[in-house]
Design an enzyme around this catalytic site. Structure first.
Site, PDB file in Angstrom:
ATOM      1  N   ARG A 269      -4.745  10.954   4.416  1.00 19.66           N
ATOM      2  CA  ARG A 269      -3.606  11.868   4.537  1.00 19.66           C
ATOM      3  C   ARG A 269      -2.686  11.788   3.319  1.00 19.66           C
ATOM      4  NH1 ARG A 269       0.116  14.209   7.301  1.00 19.66           N
ATOM      5  NH2 ARG A 269       2.242  13.684   6.787  1.00 19.66           N
TER       6      ARG A 269
ATOM      7  N   LYS B  81       0.849  -1.211   0.000  1.00 11.88           N
ATOM      8  CA  LYS B  81       0.000   0.000   0.000  1.00 11.88           C
ATOM      9  C   LYS B  81       0.880   1.255   0.000  1.00 11.88           C
ATOM     10  CE  LYS B  81      -1.664   1.571   4.035  1.00 11.88           C
ATOM     11  NZ  LYS B  81      -1.321   2.961   4.331  1.00 11.88           N
ATOM     12  N   ASN B  82       1.923   1.239   0.833  1.00 11.51           N
ATOM     13  CA  ASN B  82       2.719   2.459   1.014  1.00 11.51           C
ATOM     14  C   ASN B  82       3.734   2.705  -0.103  1.00 11.51           C
ATOM     15  OD1 ASN B  82       1.200   2.928   3.223  1.00 11.51           O
ATOM     16  ND2 ASN B  82       2.763   2.377   4.723  1.00 11.51           N
TER      17      ASN B  82
ATOM     18  N   ASP C 189       4.962   0.788  11.800  1.00 10.30           N
ATOM     19  CA  ASP C 189       3.769   0.097  11.286  1.00 10.30           C
ATOM     20  C   ASP C 189       3.683  -1.356  11.732  1.00 10.30           C
ATOM     21  OD1 ASP C 189       3.654   1.773   8.043  1.00 10.30           O
ATOM     22  OD2 ASP C 189       3.176   2.420  10.075  1.00 10.30           O
TER      23      ASP C 189
ATOM     24  N   ILE D  36       7.941   7.509  16.524  1.00  7.18           N
ATOM     25  CA  ILE D  36       7.531   8.141  15.265  1.00  7.18           C
ATOM     26  C   ILE D  36       6.238   8.927  15.389  1.00  7.18           C
ATOM     27  CG2 ILE D  36       6.990   7.729  12.815  1.00  7.18           C
ATOM     28  CD1 ILE D  36       9.910   7.120  13.516  1.00  7.18           C
TER      29      ILE D  36
ATOM     30  N   ARG E  12       0.275  14.781  12.423  1.00  6.03           N
ATOM     31  CA  ARG E  12       0.822  14.510  11.092  1.00  6.03           C
ATOM     32  C   ARG E  12       0.894  15.772  10.219  1.00  6.03           C
ATOM     33  NH1 ARG E  12      -1.290   8.770   9.118  1.00  6.03           N
ATOM     34  NH2 ARG E  12       0.644   8.853   7.929  1.00  6.03           N
TER      35      ARG E  12
ATOM     36  N   CYS F 135      -4.903  12.681  12.086  1.00  2.59           N
ATOM     37  CA  CYS F 135      -5.622  11.410  11.961  1.00  2.59           C
ATOM     38  C   CYS F 135      -5.505  10.741  13.319  1.00  2.59           C
ATOM     39  CB  CYS F 135      -5.028  10.547  10.856  1.00  2.59           C
ATOM     40  SG  CYS F 135      -3.490   9.801  11.352  1.00  2.59           S
TER      41      CYS F 135
ATOM     42  N   ARG G 106      -8.410  -0.572   4.775  1.00  3.23           N
ATOM     43  CA  ARG G 106      -7.530   0.437   4.178  1.00  3.23           C
ATOM     44  C   ARG G 106      -6.198  -0.163   3.760  1.00  3.23           C
ATOM     45  NH1 ARG G 106      -6.880   5.901   7.222  1.00  3.23           N
ATOM     46  NH2 ARG G 106      -5.734   6.114   5.282  1.00  3.23           N
TER      47      ARG G 106
END
Ligand code: EPZ
Length: 421
Positions: free
Chosen positions: A92, A22-23, A308, A330, A121, A116, A400
């Site tokens: 985002r 996804k990223n 993550d 983070i 962020r 979020c 998501r």
């Protein structure tokens, strides 16, 4: 809305293939704005974030169509430079259209993404970098107004190796006049994939994946219009989720279609905890490893331990022999899975960005609620391991970032059903 019903404990087995990352996909789709070519992706992940981002690109003039498992993007005309709040606020990553719009159209109006669940962020690093490249930025009524007479290559030093800022600045720089260097750039595998894709489009990017990226600007009219076929890297975060699931359930599982080098720190940590893992070229084989030992981890930019995977390893830590500590460096609010895990029998204390996790918890099924994407995964891992039935609601968070997660777990012997709420 759907929910998941899970009965545990489970023993999973067999082989599971992860989807495209996804990223990596989100910034790569943003980069289609930059190109007059026909771009064909095979097996884009079927995620709500991806379909949603595609809608945003369509609203700017990028055409997209599906042909079997191939998705085609064409941006021969960008006829809108405004990304609306009602689209951006839901995701985002939409701020990633800022750089390519400035590069191609010399103008962009993008809603501030807003915070979020996991943190405020901000996008200050993105904006400062774009100003260095010659953009004039103004923020009014919740929108970023950016314009330029023409971006000019520059030496940019990021105060923090922001993943999104690195990607936005790479996309802004590829058609800037002259050379751009980005120092203290993010080094995630998704950044490396992004640079590879930009080069496939005909741009000149070097050093992507290292902390110094160098970009030679190319004129749009000099780009050759052609057909570009691209395969996006496997999702290392999804892979880590299944590897940790197998360890929590003391199971044997092959996790396939990703590069284990992209998870080096995570795999080393798990092996330090006693996990029996075999690394193949594009898979990891997990063997039953019994109770693992507790450990102390700190999340960090790549190649450190990825934030993550923080929620997922916390779920594992609760069933380890011995206590563990997590320091989340983070994001400022990425422990929302903790109260839900505690409902299932975890013993976790939070102090600021530190979490202290007791080992040897007896997990029992419970009704729990998803709060954000990776927290959802942690709840599922816990529910699969716990004694009894769990129901997991608000799984739109899960959709998501995890393609067909319930089907994939059911396919490896997991007792999990997705039902209408
Ligand atoms: C990307 O987010 C990922 N999202 C996130 O994955 C991931 O957690 C994060 O990188 C860190 O690895 C995508 O790639 C779509 P950052 P991004 O800019 O780009 C601060 C998931 O679960 N910051 O590296 O937003 C920021 O507030 C998601 O898949 C600034 O202060 O991450 C955060 O504290 C969640 N100013 C930290 O840096 C800025 O201008 C890391 O942010 C930008 C960021």
């Amino acid at each position: 809305m759907d929910k998941l019903i899970i009965n545990g404990p489970n023993k999973i087995k067999g082989s599971v293939a992860v989807s495209s990352a996804k990223n990596a996909t989100l910034p790569i789709l943003a980069a289609t704005i930059l190109s007059p070519s026909k771009i064909i992706f095979d097996n884009l992940p079927g995620l709500s974030d991806i379909s949603f981002f595609t809608q945003i690109l369509n609203s700017l003039g990028v055409q997209s169509s599906q042909d079997g498992d191939k998705t085609i993007f064409m941006a021969d005309e960008i006829n809108n430079i405004k990304a609306d709040y009602d689209l951006v606020r839901k995701m985002r990553a939409s701020v990633l259209v800022l750089g390519p719009l400035l590069a191609r159209k010399k103008e962009a109006i993008v809603s501030l993404p807003g915070g979020c669940a996991i943190g405020s962020r901000p996008v200050d690093i993105h904006l400062k970098g774009l100003e260095k490249l010659g953009a004039e930025i103004e923020i009014k009524k919740g929108y970023i107004y950016a314009k330029t007479k023409g971006l000019v290559g520059s030496k940019i030093v990021l105060p923090f190796p922001s993943v999104g800022a690195t990607e936005n600045l790479m996309m802004a720089a590829v058609m800037a006049q002259g050379t751009t260097t980005i120092d203290n750039a993010a080094r995630e595998p998704e950044i490396e994939d992004h640079g590879n894709f930009l080069n496939e489009l005909g741009f000149k990017v070097k050093g992507h994946g290292s902390s110094t990226i160098t970009i030679e600007g190319v004129k749009f009219e000099d780009l050759k219009v052609r057909e570009v076929n691209y395969s996006i890297i496997g999702d290392r975060i999804e892979a880590a989720t299944y590897i940790i699931a197998a360890l929590m359930m003391d199971s044997e599982l092959k996790v396939d279609k990703f590069n284990p080098e992209h998870l080096d720190f995570v795999l080393n940590t798990l092996q330090q905890m006693g996990a029996k893992l075999e690394r193949g070229e594009n898979f990891v084989q997990v063997y039953p490893s019994g109770k693992l030992k507790g450990v102390r981890i700190e999340t960090a930019p790549y190649p450190g331990f990825p934030t993550d995977v923080q929620a997922q390893i916390m779920a594992l830590m609760g069933v380890c022999d011995g206590d563990s500590v997590i320091i989340e460096n983070i994001f400022e609010n990425r422990f929302m899975h903790v109260p839900e895990l505690v409902r299932m029998g975890y013993d976790i204390e939070i102090d600021g960005n530190n979490a202290f996790i007791k080992g040897n918890s007896e997990l029992t099924g419970a009704p729990v609620m998803c709060t954000d994407l990776r927290a959802s995964a942690a709840l599922i891992l816990a529910a699969m391991t716990a004694q009894g039935e769990s129901t997991i609601s608000r799984i739109y968070h899960l959709d998501r970032g995890y393609e067909k997660l319930a089907d994939k777990f059911a396919g490896i012997n997991g007792n999990i059903q997705r039902v209408k709420e």
